[in-house]
Design an enzyme around this catalytic site. Structure first.
Site, PDB file in Angstrom:
ATOM      1  N   SER A 124      32.968  56.235  55.564  1.00 58.79           N
ATOM      2  CA  SER A 124      32.019  55.226  56.020  1.00 58.79           C
ATOM      3  C   SER A 124      32.016  55.156  57.542  1.00 58.79           C
ATOM      4  CB  SER A 124      32.448  53.879  55.444  1.00 58.79           C
ATOM      5  OG  SER A 124      31.786  52.828  56.092  1.00 58.79           O
ATOM      6  N   TYR A 148      39.490  47.370  53.793  1.00 56.39           N
ATOM      7  CA  TYR A 148      38.564  48.369  53.244  1.00 56.39           C
ATOM      8  C   TYR A 148      38.445  49.551  54.206  1.00 56.39           C
ATOM      9  CZ  TYR A 148      34.141  50.746  52.422  1.00 56.39           C
ATOM     10  OH  TYR A 148      33.182  51.716  52.258  1.00 56.39           O
ATOM     11  N   LYS A 152      39.732  53.699  54.029  1.00 55.57           N
ATOM     12  CA  LYS A 152      38.943  54.912  54.285  1.00 55.57           C
ATOM     13  C   LYS A 152      39.612  55.780  55.351  1.00 55.57           C
ATOM     14  CE  LYS A 152      35.533  54.234  51.468  1.00 55.57           C
ATOM     15  NZ  LYS A 152      35.438  55.055  50.261  1.00 55.57           N
TER      16      LYS A 152
HETATM   17  P1  NAD Z   1      29.729  51.304  43.910  1.00 56.86           P
HETATM   18  O1  NAD Z   1      30.718  50.213  43.780  1.00 56.86           O
HETATM   19  O2  NAD Z   1      28.358  51.073  43.432  1.00 56.86           O
HETATM   20  O3  NAD Z   1      30.285  52.639  43.223  1.00 56.86           O
HETATM   21  C1  NAD Z   1      31.652  52.945  43.150  1.00 56.86           C
HETATM   22  C2  NAD Z   1      31.970  53.303  41.708  1.00 56.86           C
HETATM   23  O4  NAD Z   1      33.355  53.635  41.599  1.00 56.86           O
HETATM   24  C3  NAD Z   1      31.719  52.135  40.738  1.00 56.86           C
HETATM   25  O5  NAD Z   1      30.910  52.599  39.668  1.00 56.86           O
HETATM   26  C4  NAD Z   1      33.108  51.748  40.249  1.00 56.86           C
HETATM   27  O6  NAD Z   1      33.091  51.271  38.935  1.00 56.86           O
HETATM   28  C5  NAD Z   1      33.875  53.063  40.407  1.00 56.86           C
HETATM   29  N1  NAD Z   1      35.316  52.917  40.589  1.00 56.86           N
HETATM   30  C6  NAD Z   1      35.975  52.149  41.501  1.00 56.86           C
HETATM   31  N2  NAD Z   1      37.303  52.303  41.367  1.00 56.86           N
HETATM   32  C7  NAD Z   1      37.500  53.208  40.368  1.00 56.86           C
HETATM   33  C8  NAD Z   1      38.662  53.767  39.765  1.00 56.86           C
HETATM   34  N3  NAD Z   1      39.883  53.432  40.145  1.00 56.86           N
HETATM   35  N4  NAD Z   1      38.486  54.654  38.768  1.00 56.86           N
HETATM   36  C9  NAD Z   1      37.247  55.002  38.346  1.00 56.86           C
HETATM   37  N5  NAD Z   1      36.117  54.499  38.878  1.00 56.86           N
HETATM   38  C10 NAD Z   1      36.244  53.603  39.877  1.00 56.86           C
HETATM   39  O7  NAD Z   1      29.712  51.728  45.452  1.00 56.86           O
HETATM   40  P2  NAD Z   1      28.713  52.676  46.228  1.00 56.86           P
HETATM   41  O8  NAD Z   1      27.919  51.844  47.144  1.00 56.86           O
HETATM   42  O9  NAD Z   1      28.036  53.601  45.298  1.00 56.86           O
HETATM   43  O10 NAD Z   1      29.763  53.465  47.131  1.00 56.86           O
HETATM   44  C11 NAD Z   1      30.318  54.716  46.740  1.00 56.86           C
HETATM   45  C12 NAD Z   1      31.364  55.141  47.747  1.00 56.86           C
HETATM   46  O11 NAD Z   1      30.764  55.195  49.041  1.00 56.86           O
HETATM   47  C13 NAD Z   1      32.533  54.162  47.876  1.00 56.86           C
HETATM   48  O12 NAD Z   1      33.708  54.901  48.067  1.00 56.86           O
HETATM   49  C14 NAD Z   1      32.189  53.361  49.118  1.00 56.86           C
HETATM   50  O13 NAD Z   1      33.337  52.863  49.763  1.00 56.86           O
HETATM   51  C15 NAD Z   1      31.492  54.403  49.964  1.00 56.86           C
HETATM   52  N6  NAD Z   1      30.560  53.811  50.941  1.00 56.86           N
HETATM   53  C16 NAD Z   1      29.579  52.960  50.504  1.00 56.86           C
HETATM   54  C17 NAD Z   1      28.723  52.381  51.430  1.00 56.86           C
HETATM   55  C18 NAD Z   1      27.650  51.412  50.992  1.00 56.86           C
HETATM   56  O14 NAD Z   1      27.119  50.694  51.844  1.00 56.86           O
HETATM   57  N7  NAD Z   1      27.272  51.358  49.722  1.00 56.86           N
HETATM   58  C19 NAD Z   1      28.849  52.693  52.783  1.00 56.86           C
HETATM   59  C20 NAD Z   1      29.853  53.575  53.194  1.00 56.86           C
HETATM   60  C21 NAD Z   1      30.699  54.142  52.240  1.00 56.86           C
HETATM   61  C1  UD1 Z   2      28.852  46.335  56.068  1.00 51.60           C
HETATM   62  C2  UD1 Z   2      30.359  46.374  56.048  1.00 51.60           C
HETATM   63  C3  UD1 Z   2      30.836  47.752  56.481  1.00 51.60           C
HETATM   64  C4  UD1 Z   2      30.210  48.840  55.593  1.00 51.60           C
HETATM   65  C5  UD1 Z   2      28.684  48.697  55.696  1.00 51.60           C
HETATM   66  C6  UD1 Z   2      27.952  49.684  54.836  1.00 51.60           C
HETATM   67  C7  UD1 Z   2      30.987  44.058  56.543  1.00 51.60           C
HETATM   68  C8  UD1 Z   2      31.611  43.139  57.543  1.00 51.60           C
HETATM   69  N1  UD1 Z   2      30.857  45.349  56.931  1.00 51.60           N
HETATM   70  O1  UD1 Z   2      28.458  46.557  57.367  1.00 51.60           O
HETATM   71  O2  UD1 Z   2      32.230  47.847  56.382  1.00 51.60           O
HETATM   72  O3  UD1 Z   2      30.596  50.115  56.025  1.00 51.60           O
HETATM   73  O4  UD1 Z   2      28.321  47.372  55.261  1.00 51.60           O
HETATM   74  O5  UD1 Z   2      28.120  49.334  53.507  1.00 51.60           O
HETATM   75  O6  UD1 Z   2      30.665  43.666  55.443  1.00 51.60           O
HETATM   76  N2  UD1 Z   2      23.312  40.410  57.958  1.00 51.60           N
HETATM   77  C9  UD1 Z   2      22.724  39.176  58.049  1.00 51.60           C
HETATM   78  N3  UD1 Z   2      22.693  38.384  56.941  1.00 51.60           N
HETATM   79  C10 UD1 Z   2      23.226  38.771  55.744  1.00 51.60           C
HETATM   80  C11 UD1 Z   2      23.834  40.061  55.662  1.00 51.60           C
HETATM   81  C12 UD1 Z   2      23.862  40.834  56.791  1.00 51.60           C
HETATM   82  O7  UD1 Z   2      22.228  38.774  59.105  1.00 51.60           O
HETATM   83  O8  UD1 Z   2      23.179  38.005  54.769  1.00 51.60           O
HETATM   84  C13 UD1 Z   2      23.310  41.289  59.147  1.00 51.60           C
HETATM   85  C14 UD1 Z   2      24.682  41.705  59.644  1.00 51.60           C
HETATM   86  O9  UD1 Z   2      25.172  40.790  60.589  1.00 51.60           O
HETATM   87  C15 UD1 Z   2      24.381  43.091  60.237  1.00 51.60           C
HETATM   88  C16 UD1 Z   2      23.240  43.623  59.368  1.00 51.60           C
HETATM   89  O10 UD1 Z   2      22.660  42.478  58.762  1.00 51.60           O
HETATM   90  O11 UD1 Z   2      23.911  42.965  61.551  1.00 51.60           O
HETATM   91  C17 UD1 Z   2      23.713  44.574  58.291  1.00 51.60           C
HETATM   92  O12 UD1 Z   2      24.728  43.956  57.535  1.00 51.60           O
HETATM   93  P1  UD1 Z   2      25.379  44.648  56.244  1.00 51.60           P
HETATM   94  O13 UD1 Z   2      24.302  45.077  55.319  1.00 51.60           O
HETATM   95  O14 UD1 Z   2      26.413  43.717  55.716  1.00 51.60           O
HETATM   96  O15 UD1 Z   2      26.043  45.971  56.807  1.00 51.60           O
HETATM   97  P2  UD1 Z   2      27.119  46.156  57.995  1.00 51.60           P
HETATM   98  O16 UD1 Z   2      27.352  44.901  58.710  1.00 51.60           O
HETATM   99  O17 UD1 Z   2      26.675  47.309  58.796  1.00 51.60           O
END
Ligand code: NAD
Ligand code: UD1
Length: 347
Positions: A124, A148, A152
């Site tokens: 991330s 979190y 990572k």
């Molecule tokens: P998500 O929660 O929708 O998907 C993660 C999946 O992993 C879920 O289906 C959950 O049930 C499964 N899981 C968790 N722990 C497990 C375990 N121990 N064994 C088996 N399954 C397990 O999340 P996502 O948004 O699809 O994110 C996927 C990956 O990308 C994550 O590692 C997350 O940290 C990373 N990531 C997500 C974002 C975002 O904004 N969504 C941003 C940066 C990185």
């Molecule tokens: C969040 C996570 C970050 C993760 C990223 C992608 C936190 C503190 N950080 O970051 O670790 O990698 O998502 O999944 O949760 N905002 C509002 N009102 C809201 C929600 C968000 O104003 O109700 C603003 C935030 O201040 C930010 C922007 O919207 O400026 C995006 O927020 P968000 O979607 O939570 O993502 P990140 O802050 O980038």
């Protein structure tokens, strides 16, 4: 010859599975449904009309995970499985470290045992901590501000050590910026539990009337309109980044890191405005205090992924908003109404 997708029932995983199947890959999915629903798997089948194997397995259970490797010819792994809620990680850090870090250790041990050494890992942009400048390149200093993010960062370092110990491994770390949007069919999308922490699902829930107004966290940042700027990326573009990355790990050994973002930042109010234009829905909002731990501006330098993976994000902010809205409108309760178990079933 299959690709194992851990966390394949989740938001990014399900979209990636659709793209993998459409690109002709065979896949095996592992998930424990700790943050997803079996219905998302059904919809992967519905969208692709392709078959795949699914195991309801927790990564922490080494013997169950071994079964997956012994029963299938796994070539490579895309590792999405992990917990991702920043606030929750502050409250229950040990659970986050155990699930994310130990889960990855167990996975790597089993991979090693079965001589599977090709891995794409979901990292991330959070590993850049409080970046001093933008756009953010892969070589920027790394840090973590919450458990979190630290999970990572630690996993990235562990995978680096693993590669140093045995250069037969082929590992790609993908650092995602802010994934939003959904499949253009509106059949799969993001389905957060409870009140969403992230901006886009919060906006769509206001639009559908589940939440009354958006709280904008601060309007005194040094940005175009004072609100936080992020690099929003369409989840299908992100999914396609995994297709490019899997190709890379299948073709060569090495340890590589790529930012997956668009390279363009939008403020909170710009995103709200784009969403209103596309959806025709008014999003009432109120400016409130900054959220602790938030940064002002974050967007990617994604040229390395372009140069080395041949990948660029193609979808713009309107498409991101339109697809998020379509998903929310068609599934006001997310996957909730279709709960059922698929344990041990082939699709
Ligand atoms: P998500 O929660 O929708 O998907 C993660 C999946 O992993 C879920 O289906 C959950 O049930 C499964 N899981 C968790 N722990 C497990 C375990 N121990 N064994 C088996 N399954 C397990 O999340 P996502 O948004 O699809 O994110 C996927 C990956 O990308 C994550 O590692 C997350 O940290 C990373 N990531 C997500 C974002 C975002 O904004 N969504 C941003 C940066 C990185
Ligand atoms: C969040 C996570 C970050 C993760 C990223 C992608 C936190 C503190 N950080 O970051 O670790 O990698 O998502 O999944 O949760 N905002 C509002 N009102 C809201 C929600 C968000 O104003 O109700 C603003 C935030 O201040 C930010 C922007 O919207 O400026 C995006 O927020 P968000 O979607 O939570 O993502 P990140 O802050 O980038």
């Amino acid at each position: 010859m299959s690709i194992l997708v851990t966390g394949g029932a989740g938001y990014i995983g399900s979209h990636t599975c659709v793209e993998l199947l459409n690109a002709g890959h065979e896949i095996v999915i592992v998930d424990n449904f700790s943050n997803s629903k079996p219905e998302s798997l059904k919809r992967i089948t519905e969208l692709t009309k392709k078959e795949y194997k699914f195991y309801e397995v927790d990564l922490l259970d080494a013997s169950e995970l071994e079964k997956v490797f012994s029963e299938n010819e796994i070539d490579a792994v895309i590792h999405f499985a992990g917990l991702k809620a920043v606030g929750e990680s502050v409250e229950i850090p040990l659970h986050y470290y155990y699930n994310n870090i130990t889960g990855t250790l167990v996975l790597c041990e089993v991979m090693k045992k079965y001589n599977v050494k090709r891995l794409v890992f979901s990292s991330s942009a959070t590993v850049y901590g409080m970046p001093e400048q933008v756009p953010i390149s892969e070589h920027f200093p790394l840090s973590a501000t919450n458990p979190y993010g630290r999970s990572k960062l630690v996993i990235e370092e562990i995978l680096g050590d693993l590669y140093i110990s045995d250069p037969e491994w082929s590992i790609v770390l993908l650092r995602y910026f802010n994934p939003i949007g959904a499949h253009s069919s509106g059949r799969i999308g993001e389905d957060p539990n409870g009140i969403p922490n992230n901006l886009m699902p919060y906006i769509t829930q206001v639009a559908i009337g589940k939440l009354t107004e958006l709280y904008v966290f601060g309007n005194d940042y040094p940005t175009i309109d004072g609100t936080g700027v992020r690099d929003y990326i369409h989840v299908v573009d992100l999914a396609n980044g995994h297709i490019a990355a899997i190709q890379k790990v299948l073709e060569s050994t090495g340890f590589n890191t790529y930012n997956l973002g668009t390279g363009r930042g939008y403020s909170v109010l710009e995103l709200v405005s784009a969403f209103q234009n596309v959806s025709g829905q008014k999003i009432p909002f109120k400016i409130v205090e900054r959220r602790s731990g938030d940064i002002a501006i974050c967007y990617a330098d994604a040229t390395k992924a372009k140069d080395e993976l041949g990948w660029v994000a193609k979808r713009g902010i309107e498409e991101m908003c339109g697809d998020s809205w379509k998903w929310q409108k068609q599934n006001p309760l997310g996957y909730e109404s279709q709960k059922e178990s698929l344990v041990g079933r082939n699709h």
